[in-house]
Motif scaffolding. Structure first.
Motif, PDB file in Angstrom:
ATOM      1  N   ILE A   1      -0.406  28.444  18.176  1.00 35.03           N
ATOM      2  CA  ILE A   1      -1.738  27.354  18.884  1.00 35.03           C
ATOM      3  C   ILE A   1      -0.689  27.405  20.239  1.00 35.03           C
ATOM      4  O   ILE A   1      -0.573  27.599  20.991  1.00 35.03           O
TER       5      ILE A   1
ATOM      6  N   LYS B   1      -0.030  27.095  12.049  1.00 28.59           N
ATOM      7  CA  LYS B   1      -1.240  26.241  13.176  1.00 28.59           C
ATOM      8  C   LYS B   1      -0.446  26.211  14.070  1.00 28.59           C
ATOM      9  O   LYS B   1      -1.013  26.856  15.541  1.00 28.59           O
TER      10      LYS B   1
ATOM     11  N   SER C   1      -7.012  27.555  15.484  1.00 24.15           N
ATOM     12  CA  SER C   1      -5.913  27.479  16.511  1.00 24.15           C
ATOM     13  C   SER C   1      -6.665  27.592  18.011  1.00 24.15           C
ATOM     14  O   SER C   1      -6.811  27.160  19.065  1.00 24.15           O
TER      15      SER C   1
END
Lengths: 387, 387
Positions: free
Chosen positions: A154, A150, A216
């Motif tokens: 992100i 993630k 995310s």
């Protein structure tokens, strides 16, 4: 410095004066900003640290008596309640002449402007269900490992949605954060899985991609929605976000009740004082997240969670006499180096020049800043998209 | 840029011309330097990669028939032989008017100047014995882990002895190298040792400190000795270094023979064609090291060995169908990030300005450079000591 022809001095005192004023302005802004960031991280660490204690207290005979789905709904309700209480307090403390927070016109306009918050609310609700599905397909350790990806997802989404720019050093720092967390988690992996025991079927890849992208996307879109309506009170924004969240979770419970029968509809079944504290803690973490997203960013939230996990590890080792494993020590060393590199001024060299320009604009319209919230986004996100 | 008083242009074309000439000079030097570095690293990878194959071939019924101590002595002899052959070739190719390489006066003067090489030779010989002693006190996995600390000790010694400056980013990169190698090695550790199974007695700490410092000191002092007599032919320097090495190792064998009886004096016992190849490979690695130390540095040698280990791991996985472990993948990711950061121009920002000044001096006395080898050391080591 001197002119080579007429030998007159070339230093312009006006330029210096202006640049000094900006320096002072900038250092004031950044020191306030830093204080807020520290407050957020400390708060996050306390709440995350309380979590395992509350989970332990919530268990009866070693297991949970309540439905996990009901926890999500009750948490959303607690957050809505908190947002309403904070709004009431804030509106009482309003000065004369300020736009009233609780008038119907303010509410309707804010609701219309912040309709984007329905997107992260839906994504979060989907994610809560995905967690259960993923655990059917993968073992919990693999799920934990995959969750670490993630961090990078992100960053990519921040680059696309928020137009944020990261230096090579910052990308490396994020990769190191991912690696550091993974090294730390490896000790909890069963023997077999260390040999890259990840499933390799096409279906598994798709599930993994969804499992990593949805939360995310939720966080980054939440950051985008909160910051894009910067002049709306955060408590009002929270009210919308968690209101949508409560609705989506309620629809989920309704759906479960239709499929599994009405017994699963009794959302308060099996709850105790301890579980209420757990729900309150979850709600507080959620609210703190929204402060992270609005006033800091998703990356700081990610680092904060990691630091919280590290402190919990150290504290439990100190309190219960656990030995610190080699993995833990190597893992946290990587995480701290990553953190230093990500927030080091060295890694922001290119952005500095741009911020200088942005702050010029920022200083000029400082009084009617609330009218032009998009400048704040530009400032945090960096003006030009790096292609 | 213009003068604000007389409006005359202020760009000085002479300054520009000079700076351009330096840029060209610098880029030529650095591209030659880079080519040499790549050659060194590739050579090192090949030799290190051959090592396990030769070790496998040297075994008879799964064990070595020869005394390990004799290998060190024979390796030193092979290196001496190689240095003599290279000296003969070099002296044949000498142009008329050059100082003769093989005259007695050159030899005596070089021997006097390079007497410092006895120090690393002694330290290397001590280290060869220490390796055996350490394995009596610690298990091999712990020894391997402790060896990783050498990276940091070497950096500290380079700072003290060679007055080299490292940026914060470079220190972090070195820490990451240490961590990356450790993460990679953890898979080979037995279950118990992962929980920080290091011995904690005072004696163990002292042994560890000696075990880590002696070989690091040997490498750094070797670099210092080779570079401080930069105008002596590297083959002549090798002849001295390995000559001293052969003497110290011979004294060791003599000592063993006195203690254990004359049977251990038979140094050729149990050797075959395969062991001769192994010794030849060891010798070639030693000679390549001296090129690293003289023309690059100990840190590049360290990175090179790590990259060689990584390639051996990947090759053996590809050839013998081993699975790549999670540790290996995380470990090499850390190592590659570390390498990029250590050699990144970003991490050398402060040094750049100094190098500019150094190259000015360097260009001025380029013709009688061989007379003033100390300027080269200053250039590589950085002019001011960072306190």
């Amino acid at each position: 410095m001197e002119c080579s022809v007429c030998h007159s001095k070339l230093v312009s005192s006006t330029t210096r004066g202006i640049s000094r004023a900006y320096d002072r302005h900038r250092s004031k802004v950044s020191s306030e900003h830093r204080a807020l960031n520290i407050l957020l991280v400390v708060g996050d660490c306390i709440l995350v640290g309380l979590q395992p204690i509350l989970v332990y207290m919530s268990k009866v005979d070693g297991r949970f008596m309540f439905s996990p789905i009901s926890v999500n709904f009750l948490t959303e309700l607690a957050k809505v309640l908190f947002a309403i209480v904070m709004l009431l307090i804030q509106s009482r403390n309003q000065k004369v002449g300020e736009k009233p927070l609780l008038s119907i016109s303010t509410f309707v306009q804010a609701a219309r402007n912040n309709v984007l918050l329905a997107v992260p609310a839906l994504l979060y609700a989907i994610n809560n269900y995905l967690k259960f599905i993923m655990q059917l397909y993968f073992n919990p350790a693999t799920v934990k490992m995959l969750s670490n990806l993630k961090v990078l997802v992100i960053a990519v989404l921040l680059k696309i949605i928020m137009r944020r720019r990261f230096s090579v050093l910052q990308w490396e720092a994020l990769a190191l954060l991912l690696i550091g967390i993974s090294v730390n988690q490896m000790r909890s992996l069963p023997e077999g899985t260390t040999a890259m025991g990840l499933p390799v079927t096409m279906g598994a890849y798709i599930y993994t991609a969804i499992f990593v992208t949805v939360p995310s996307m939720a966080s980054v879109y939440n950051e985008y929605a909160l910051k894009s309506q910067y002049d709306t009170s955060i408590y009002l924004q929270n009210l919308f976000l968690y209101g949508y969240g409560a609705i989506f979770n309620f629809l989920g419970i309704l759906g479960t009740a239709i499929v599994k029968g009405p017994s699963s509809f009794d959302i308060l079944q099996g709850h105790s004082k301890a579980t209420m504290l757990l729900i309150f803690n979850n709600a507080a973490q959620g609210i703190l997240s929204s402060f992270f997203f609005k006033y800091a960013d998703t990356i700081l939230k990610k680092y904060s969670s990691t630091v919280a996990t590290i402190f919990t590890g150290i504290a439990s080792a100190a309190l219960f006499g656990h030995k610190l494993t080699m993995n833990f020590i190597l893992g946290i060393s990587i995480v701290f180096i990553s953190m230093h590199q990500f927030f080091s001024p060295l890694s922001k060299v290119k952005d500095e020049q741009q911020n200088g320009v942005m702050e010029l604009t920022d200083a000029q319209d400082n009084n009617h800043r609330s009218k032009d919230a998009s400048s704040f986004i530009n400032m945090t996100a960096g003006a030009n998209e790096e292609l």
